[in-house]
Enzyme design. Sequence first.
Site, PDB file in Angstrom:
ATOM      1  N   ASP A 110       0.862  -1.179   0.000  1.00  0.00           N
ATOM      2  CA  ASP A 110       0.000   0.000   0.000  1.00  0.00           C
ATOM      3  C   ASP A 110       0.898   1.229   0.000  1.00  0.00           C
ATOM      4  OD1 ASP A 110      -2.292   1.646   0.247  1.00  0.00           O
ATOM      5  OD2 ASP A 110      -3.266   0.107   1.472  1.00  0.00           O
ATOM      6  N   ASP A 212      -2.825   4.724  -2.396  1.00  0.00           N
ATOM      7  CA  ASP A 212      -3.862   5.327  -1.566  1.00  0.00           C
ATOM      8  C   ASP A 212      -4.183   6.742  -2.051  1.00  0.00           C
ATOM      9  OD1 ASP A 212      -5.428   5.209   1.026  1.00  0.00           O
ATOM     10  OD2 ASP A 212      -4.165   6.945   1.441  1.00  0.00           O
ATOM     11  N   GLU A 254      -6.282   4.396  -6.046  1.00  0.00           N
ATOM     12  CA  GLU A 254      -7.578   4.675  -5.434  1.00  0.00           C
ATOM     13  C   GLU A 254      -8.020   6.085  -5.811  1.00  0.00           C
ATOM     14  OE1 GLU A 254      -9.537   4.681  -0.939  1.00  0.00           O
ATOM     15  OE2 GLU A 254      -7.542   5.522  -1.265  1.00  0.00           O
ATOM     16  N   HIS A 328     -11.176  -2.203   3.231  1.00  0.00           N
ATOM     17  CA  HIS A 328     -11.004  -1.774   4.619  1.00  0.00           C
ATOM     18  C   HIS A 328     -11.767  -0.499   4.947  1.00  0.00           C
ATOM     19  CE1 HIS A 328      -8.216   0.577   2.285  1.00  0.00           C
ATOM     20  NE2 HIS A 328      -8.025   1.391   3.298  1.00  0.00           N
ATOM     21  N   ASP A 329     -12.283   0.199   3.936  1.00  0.00           N
ATOM     22  CA  ASP A 329     -13.025   1.439   4.149  1.00  0.00           C
ATOM     23  C   ASP A 329     -14.533   1.267   4.001  1.00  0.00           C
ATOM     24  OD1 ASP A 329     -10.820   3.082   4.624  1.00  0.00           O
ATOM     25  OD2 ASP A 329     -10.521   3.515   2.499  1.00  0.00           O
TER      26      ASP A 329
END
Length: 557
Positions: A110, A212, A254, A328-329
């Site tokens: 990440d 990210d 993302e 995860h969000d």
Amino acid sequence: MADNVPATKPYRDDADWWKSTTVYQIYPRSFRDSNGDGIGDIPGIVSKLDYLADLGIGVIWLSPVYASPMEDNGYDISDYRDIAPEFGTLADMDRLIAEAGKRGIGIVMDLVVNHTSDRHEWFEASRASRDNPKRDFYVWRDPAPDGGPPNDLPSYFAGSAWAFDEATGQYYLHLFAPGQPDLNWDNPQLRAEIYDMMNWWLDRGVAGFRMDVIDLIGKQPDRLIRNNGPKLHDYLQEMHREALAGRNVLTVGESWEATPETGLLFSGRDRDELSMVFQFQHVTSLWGEDGNKWRPRPFDLVTFKRALNEWQRALAEDGWNSLFVSNHDLPRAVSRYGDDRRHWRESATAIATVNHLMRGTPYVFQGEEIGMTNAGFTQIDQYRDVETLNFHAEHEAAGYDLAAFLDGAAANGRDNARTPVQWTAAKNAGFTDGIPWIGVNPNHDRINVDNQIGDEHSVLAHYRRLIGLRKTHPVVVHGDYVPCLEDNPQIFAFTRNLGNRRLAVVVNFSSEPARCDIPAGLETSGVCAISNYAPRDTIAGTLGLAPWEAFAVLSET
């Protein structure tokens, strides 16, 4: 250095290897704890690699394990070239890369380079004085005439995006928490440092990066532009030249604001930027008024299909789709899109059937493969996520209805995805021998890996079969995508076509029986490739479907 993954060799020899693989996201804090401190760690991940290999996974996307004070669970990095002690050591990380590689699994790191922690040495130098050489590694501005923030730019985590630094008399930008100051991508020295760090990890043997909030690196705060700034793609193309070119790695960015029109700017074959982009239109189209995630609208299949089909059309000839319903969000897929009470197994497998058989690379978030559900938290002290806690405090200060906020958090809060993976029915779900950092879902006594291993009717077995189809049938990877019954409020249907091979997919995306007349373009007869009820080999005439029934028929034309 990971010995069996040479630094100069691509992870896969074929150019587009990432199109035919399945990616599994690990949120390390909640995956598996090896030492009893209640926090998942890298040795815990290594202990479960055989499980992931048996599932058929080709890539692990590892949420951040870098050194961090953990204000945002690792998305606030204090050292890009070291590992947080609660997760392990750099030697543990090298072992993970090597052991995963032995099983044909690549590790995608990440990459969080829109911001760092305020404890990163760059920021500590930057705030030391206005004339420090690293001052411009971050975004600093003078106060407004009244002494307040430079402008009204908001943080994604509530409140102003500006924090005042008493020592130097200026504000710094933080689009997330105050402990996550934004990097200044206009600074070429900063960019060079980032590319050098990326090359350092690639030389260690990682198979790529998930980037990210990458669309924020082109921000222009003086113009109130947070995402998709005018220099964004210049930066990504430079990143490709300096760190990615010739590596043949997977890169996924993302972008919460990406549209079908801008999607190709990230991943078009002639763009030299990214392999693919995470877009969230199918997620945000179901949020409440003005994009309020805390008051989501009831699920609407036509809206959901419209968003996904629009992206399938936009990237049909170029670019590539990322396929996901969890991360995860986000809330757990079976709780947000399915029926986790009356038709838990059927809806979990139906959602997976749609996600894995569309055109693109599918992503599985840890626990999704066993149908893990939302946490069921009812009190604010059960939450750990900085976003939820900040917005709760903001609602409380404003005198808003806190019961309504908690209902929204229970439906859409990020901690729903962050409860520990449910390995067994034992105490703490087999995640830890200690006290878990966040509560374990009480339903682990019935929803767990142990209960599903060896059960061919389980959610886990269905995922294994879906992942296997991608490896054995090129039509699943390369076939075109043709949506059917787009306005039907219950049925999600499409075909995939490659040469004389066709895969026809029909799913009742509801908790009620469904009937429909099958249009000519969907009619087919052949071999049932997968089903979550009894196998079917024909799609024709008037079709009746049980609640959440899903199946696919493979045929030759």
